[in-house]
Design a protein around this motif. Structure first.
Motif, PDB file in Angstrom:
ATOM      1  N   THR A  49       0.847  -1.191   0.000  1.00  0.00           N
ATOM      2  CA  THR A  49       0.000   0.000   0.000  1.00  0.00           C
ATOM      3  C   THR A  49       0.883   1.242   0.000  1.00  0.00           C
ATOM      4  O   THR A  49       2.027   1.215   0.456  1.00  0.00           O
ATOM      5  CB  THR A  49      -0.911   0.040   1.243  1.00  0.00           C
ATOM      6  N   PHE A  50       0.327   2.345  -0.502  1.00  0.00           N
ATOM      7  CA  PHE A  50       1.052   3.614  -0.408  1.00  0.00           C
ATOM      8  C   PHE A  50       0.062   4.766  -0.437  1.00  0.00           C
ATOM      9  O   PHE A  50      -1.092   4.630  -0.861  1.00  0.00           O
ATOM     10  CB  PHE A  50       2.092   3.759  -1.522  1.00  0.00           C
ATOM     11  N   THR A  51       0.531   5.927   0.008  1.00  0.00           N
ATOM     12  CA  THR A  51      -0.205   7.183  -0.104  1.00  0.00           C
ATOM     13  C   THR A  51       0.721   8.265  -0.628  1.00  0.00           C
ATOM     14  O   THR A  51       1.948   8.166  -0.476  1.00  0.00           O
ATOM     15  CB  THR A  51      -0.794   7.628   1.247  1.00  0.00           C
ATOM     16  N   ASP A  52       0.125   9.285  -1.238  1.00  0.00           N
ATOM     17  CA  ASP A  52       0.927  10.421  -1.701  1.00  0.00           C
ATOM     18  C   ASP A  52       1.132  11.466  -0.605  1.00  0.00           C
ATOM     19  O   ASP A  52       1.783  12.481  -0.823  1.00  0.00           O
ATOM     20  CB  ASP A  52       0.285  11.073  -2.923  1.00  0.00           C
ATOM     21  N   ARG A  53       0.592  11.225   0.590  1.00  0.00           N
ATOM     22  CA  ARG A  53       0.815  12.136   1.708  1.00  0.00           C
ATOM     23  C   ARG A  53       2.206  11.919   2.284  1.00  0.00           C
ATOM     24  O   ARG A  53       2.786  10.876   2.074  1.00  0.00           O
ATOM     25  CB  ARG A  53      -0.252  11.891   2.787  1.00  0.00           C
ATOM     26  N   LEU A  97      -0.888   4.246 -10.419  1.00  0.00           N
ATOM     27  CA  LEU A  97      -1.686   3.492  -9.449  1.00  0.00           C
ATOM     28  C   LEU A  97      -2.223   4.372  -8.326  1.00  0.00           C
ATOM     29  O   LEU A  97      -3.058   3.918  -7.538  1.00  0.00           O
ATOM     30  CB  LEU A  97      -0.857   2.342  -8.859  1.00  0.00           C
ATOM     31  N   ASN A  98      -1.756   5.595  -8.244  1.00  0.00           N
ATOM     32  CA  ASN A  98      -2.259   6.511  -7.214  1.00  0.00           C
ATOM     33  C   ASN A  98      -3.662   6.965  -7.601  1.00  0.00           C
ATOM     34  O   ASN A  98      -3.854   7.703  -8.561  1.00  0.00           O
ATOM     35  CB  ASN A  98      -1.328   7.713  -7.087  1.00  0.00           C
ATOM     36  N   ASP A  99      -4.643   6.515  -6.862  1.00  0.00           N
ATOM     37  CA  ASP A  99      -6.050   6.817  -7.142  1.00  0.00           C
ATOM     38  C   ASP A  99      -6.664   7.485  -5.921  1.00  0.00           C
ATOM     39  O   ASP A  99      -6.846   6.843  -4.891  1.00  0.00           O
ATOM     40  CB  ASP A  99      -6.785   5.516  -7.492  1.00  0.00           C
ATOM     41  N   TRP A 117       3.531  -0.741   3.954  1.00  0.00           N
ATOM     42  CA  TRP A 117       3.040   0.639   3.842  1.00  0.00           C
ATOM     43  C   TRP A 117       4.185   1.547   3.383  1.00  0.00           C
ATOM     44  O   TRP A 117       5.305   1.448   3.882  1.00  0.00           O
ATOM     45  CB  TRP A 117       2.519   1.131   5.194  1.00  0.00           C
ATOM     46  N   TYR A 118       3.889   2.433   2.434  1.00  0.00           N
ATOM     47  CA  TYR A 118       4.852   3.431   1.976  1.00  0.00           C
ATOM     48  C   TYR A 118       4.162   4.794   1.951  1.00  0.00           C
ATOM     49  O   TYR A 118       2.980   4.892   1.614  1.00  0.00           O
ATOM     50  CB  TYR A 118       5.325   3.136   0.545  1.00  0.00           C
ATOM     51  N   ASP A 119       4.917   5.862   2.262  1.00  0.00           N
ATOM     52  CA  ASP A 119       4.377   7.209   2.101  1.00  0.00           C
ATOM     53  C   ASP A 119       5.498   8.172   1.756  1.00  0.00           C
ATOM     54  O   ASP A 119       6.652   7.771   1.586  1.00  0.00           O
ATOM     55  CB  ASP A 119       3.581   7.664   3.334  1.00  0.00           C
ATOM     56  N   GLY A 120       5.152   9.448   1.610  1.00  0.00           N
ATOM     57  CA  GLY A 120       6.147  10.461   1.313  1.00  0.00           C
ATOM     58  C   GLY A 120       6.730  10.380  -0.083  1.00  0.00           C
ATOM     59  O   GLY A 120       7.852  10.825  -0.326  1.00  0.00           O
ATOM     60  N   GLY A 121       5.986   9.798  -1.019  1.00  0.00           N
ATOM     61  CA  GLY A 121       6.470   9.667  -2.390  1.00  0.00           C
ATOM     62  C   GLY A 121       7.024   8.302  -2.718  1.00  0.00           C
ATOM     63  O   GLY A 121       7.261   7.987  -3.893  1.00  0.00           O
ATOM     64  N   LEU A 122       7.246   7.466  -1.694  1.00  0.00           N
ATOM     65  CA  LEU A 122       7.719   6.103  -1.941  1.00  0.00           C
ATOM     66  C   LEU A 122       6.574   5.226  -2.432  1.00  0.00           C
ATOM     67  O   LEU A 122       5.440   5.364  -1.976  1.00  0.00           O
ATOM     68  CB  LEU A 122       8.303   5.508  -0.658  1.00  0.00           C
ATOM     69  N   GLN A 123       6.882   4.320  -3.344  1.00  0.00           N
ATOM     70  CA  GLN A 123       5.895   3.371  -3.853  1.00  0.00           C
ATOM     71  C   GLN A 123       6.558   2.022  -4.081  1.00  0.00           C
ATOM     72  O   GLN A 123       7.757   1.946  -4.377  1.00  0.00           O
ATOM     73  CB  GLN A 123       5.298   3.847  -5.187  1.00  0.00           C
ATOM     74  N   PRO A 124       5.801   0.927  -3.964  1.00  0.00           N
ATOM     75  CA  PRO A 124       6.345  -0.379  -4.323  1.00  0.00           C
ATOM     76  C   PRO A 124       6.487  -0.499  -5.842  1.00  0.00           C
ATOM     77  O   PRO A 124       5.936   0.321  -6.594  1.00  0.00           O
ATOM     78  CB  PRO A 124       5.288  -1.355  -3.787  1.00  0.00           C
ATOM     79  N   ASP A 125       7.209  -1.528  -6.264  1.00  0.00           N
ATOM     80  CA  ASP A 125       7.298  -1.790  -7.700  1.00  0.00           C
ATOM     81  C   ASP A 125       5.921  -2.159  -8.240  1.00  0.00           C
ATOM     82  O   ASP A 125       5.119  -2.810  -7.558  1.00  0.00           O
ATOM     83  CB  ASP A 125       8.261  -2.950  -7.972  1.00  0.00           C
ATOM     84  N   LYS A 126       5.640  -1.769  -9.461  1.00  0.00           N
ATOM     85  CA  LYS A 126       4.362  -2.113 -10.079  1.00  0.00           C
ATOM     86  C   LYS A 126       4.328  -3.616 -10.381  1.00  0.00           C
ATOM     87  O   LYS A 126       5.314  -4.173 -10.877  1.00  0.00           O
ATOM     88  CB  LYS A 126       4.136  -1.304 -11.355  1.00  0.00           C
ATOM     89  N   GLY A 154      -3.948   7.365  -2.910  1.00  0.00           N
ATOM     90  CA  GLY A 154      -3.279   6.161  -2.444  1.00  0.00           C
ATOM     91  C   GLY A 154      -3.613   4.939  -3.267  1.00  0.00           C
ATOM     92  O   GLY A 154      -4.310   5.024  -4.295  1.00  0.00           O
ATOM     93  N   CYS A 155      -3.128   3.786  -2.809  1.00  0.00           N
ATOM     94  CA  CYS A 155      -3.298   2.546  -3.562  1.00  0.00           C
ATOM     95  C   CYS A 155      -3.122   1.348  -2.642  1.00  0.00           C
ATOM     96  O   CYS A 155      -2.374   1.412  -1.660  1.00  0.00           O
ATOM     97  CB  CYS A 155      -2.274   2.482  -4.692  1.00  0.00           C
ATOM     98  N   VAL A 156      -3.805   0.260  -2.981  1.00  0.00           N
ATOM     99  CA  VAL A 156      -3.621  -1.036  -2.331  1.00  0.00           C
ATOM    100  C   VAL A 156      -3.407  -2.082  -3.417  1.00  0.00           C
ATOM    101  O   VAL A 156      -4.145  -2.106  -4.411  1.00  0.00           O
ATOM    102  CB  VAL A 156      -4.836  -1.440  -1.477  1.00  0.00           C
ATOM    103  N   ILE A 157      -2.405  -2.953  -3.228  1.00  0.00           N
ATOM    104  CA  ILE A 157      -2.136  -4.052  -4.157  1.00  0.00           C
ATOM    105  C   ILE A 157      -2.215  -5.363  -3.385  1.00  0.00           C
ATOM    106  O   ILE A 157      -1.369  -5.641  -2.527  1.00  0.00           O
ATOM    107  CB  ILE A 157      -0.747  -3.915  -4.806  1.00  0.00           C
ATOM    108  N   PHE A 158      -3.241  -6.156  -3.655  1.00  0.00           N
ATOM    109  CA  PHE A 158      -3.381  -7.491  -3.062  1.00  0.00           C
ATOM    110  C   PHE A 158      -2.731  -8.500  -4.016  1.00  0.00           C
ATOM    111  O   PHE A 158      -3.215  -8.699  -5.133  1.00  0.00           O
ATOM    112  CB  PHE A 158      -4.858  -7.866  -2.895  1.00  0.00           C
TER     113      PHE A 158
END
Length: 470
Positions: A169-173, A309-311, A290-299, A314-318
């Motif tokens: 998961t990640f957020t743009d916050r 993927l930021n919708d 969990w990632y935030d502050g601009g960090l994201q997992p690999d697609k 944020g985003c969740v990948i199951f």
């Protein structure tokens, strides 16, 4: 004041849906105003906020001209508490628990903004108080009432993506300032702000305009950073869809960790034990990232090139054994990487009202026959425990270890007895003669177990006290 609906509910067993609730708001300058506007068909009888200047600017006092105004919610409870049916709490994070707990002990229904509380202990307390007093409760993670979360649960429970052992998961916050040194200047407190009441149960500090309004989210004493702000939205479909409870372990890292202010970016890894299998899918041990502050997992493999993927923040990948399920913040717009659009049985109540008005509906029903809201404290409390435990992991990262967690007892079990921890008070980075210098000021080393215990259960400032744990 109008006689509260609860009087008639107590006498006759149920409040008629046509009756209006008497609702009071605490923290009404920002999100609380939005929540109350969504309940404007009811009687808004009291408004309490420590910052009347912010409230006047936003127009909440003009919008509800018949509501009695207060700086101190305690005075409002004392003066008109008997005429109040329900309370909306939308203050800074650190004050949620005490205001909500006092309302429940008075028998009032409560709608409390996310994150539900500032600490693990406070979350457990509100969960148990809600069960004891049998009031209608709702956390303000509005996606819980949305179709996306229901769709995600239906797909997972029907076995559409198989077993899930990893979620990212990640957020743009954050979208507010973080990673800041504590200000050394003291500003003049505006006449319209009661700074002592804003501090509330936290340790007192001199006023600086950087703290409030809104930017309090980045300061540890008042907020919980990007994780606390957004994870109640983003992790909710994970918590519900995978039927999680207490994690067994957590580990975190971040950009520079300061003693007063949340870091610019964070990464947290939770481990949850296996749960009871469902009819069509097992629930094995799962890691949640969990990632935030601009960090994201690999697609994930199969995601179309160029797709963001930021919708909605944020985003969740199951990651399932059969397919990969992706959704946005609040559980919105779920989709499968394979392109399939499964037809699965609907397993949950559809919320046709707003998140706020569904809580109003629940308030009007008797405890014995009440249909629970989509985020009652029985669910929101454990969810919030998970969220703020991630904050603990960030603040304990200097231990350089995975932390084992005993959820029932609310404590870490593997911090060495002699472990010490210190954090950076001030980042003294500067350029001298063209060269960088790294002069950091640290706290004195403290006992790590004692430090962790105080993060789990805060020491409140003198004059502020929570009700006892049921």
């Amino acid at each position: 004041m109008v006689v509260p609906s609860s009087v008639f509910g107590s006498k006759f067993g149920k409040i008629a849906p046509s009756d209006k609730l008497n609702i009071a708001g605490v923290g009404v300058g920002g999100m609380g105003f939005a929540n109350l506007k969504a309940m404007a068909t009811q009687n808004i009888v009291g408004l309490a906020d420590v910052d009347w200047g912010y409230c006047s600017k936003n127009g909440v006092f003009d919008y509800f001209p018949n509501a009695k105004k207060y700086y101190d919610y305690r005075k409002m409870y004392d003066e008109i508490g008997k005429s109040i049916d329900a309370v909306v709490v939308a203050t800074a994070d650190h004050a949620h628990a005490i205001i909500t707990a006092e309302a429940m002990t008075m028998g009032k229904h409560v709608y409390t903004q996310k994150p539900l509380t500032h600490s693990v202990y406070e979350s457990r307390l509100l969960t148990k108080l809600a069960a004891k007093y049998k009031v209608a409760t709702q956390m303000g993670n509005q996606g819980a009432s949305g179709a996306g979360v229901r769709q995600i649960c239906d797909w997972i429970w029907n076995g559409e993506i198989g077993e899930v052992t990893k979620v990212e998961t990640f957020t743009d916050r954050p979208i507010w300032p973080q990673g800041l040194n504590r200000p050394e200047e003291t500003d003049t407190v505006p006449d319209t702000l009661n700074w002592d009441l804003f501090i509330g149960p936290a340790a007192f500090r001199p006023y600086n305009k950087i703290y409030t309004p809104w930017n309090w989210r980045g300061w540890w004493d008042f907020g919980t950073g990007a994780l606390g702000d957004m994870a109640c939205h983003i992790l909710h479909p994970v918590f519900k869809g995978l039927r999680l409870q207490y994690p067994t372990a957590v580990e975190a890292s971040s950009t520079l960790l300061l003693n007063d202010c949340a870091p610019v970016a964070q990464k947290v890894r939770y481990t949850f034990p296996a749960r009871k299998s469902l009819a069509k899918v097992a629930m094995p041990e799962v890691e949640v990232f969990w990632y935030d502050g601009g960090l994201q997992p690999d697609k994930p493999k199969g995601v179309p090139p160029g797709r963001d993927l930021n919708d909605q923040g944020g985003c969740v990948i199951f990651h399932g054994t059969k397919d990969t399920l992706i959704c946005g913040c609040y559980g919105v717009n779920p989709w499968l990487v394979s392109g399939r659009k499964p037809v699965s049985p609907k397993t949950q109540r559809e919320v046709t009202l707003s998140h706020e008005m569904d809580w109003v509906r629940a308030c009007k029903e008797s405890a014995a026959k009440r249909v629970q809201t989509s985020s009652p404290f029985s669910e929101a409390g454990p969810l919030n425990e998970m969220v703020v435990m991630g904050v603990l992991a960030v603040r304990l990262q200097a231990l350089n270890q995975e932390l084992k967690w005993n959820g029932a007892d609310m404590k870490f079990t593997n911090i060495p007895a002699d472990a010490k921890i210190k954090t950076v008070i001030k980042d003294g980075f500067k350029i001298h003669d063209g060269h960088p210098t790294f002069t950091k000021t640290y706290t004195d080393p403290v006992d790590a177990n004692e430090f962790a215990a105080k993060l789990i259960k805060h020491d409140y400032r003198e004059g502020w006290k929570l009700p006892a744990m049921p």
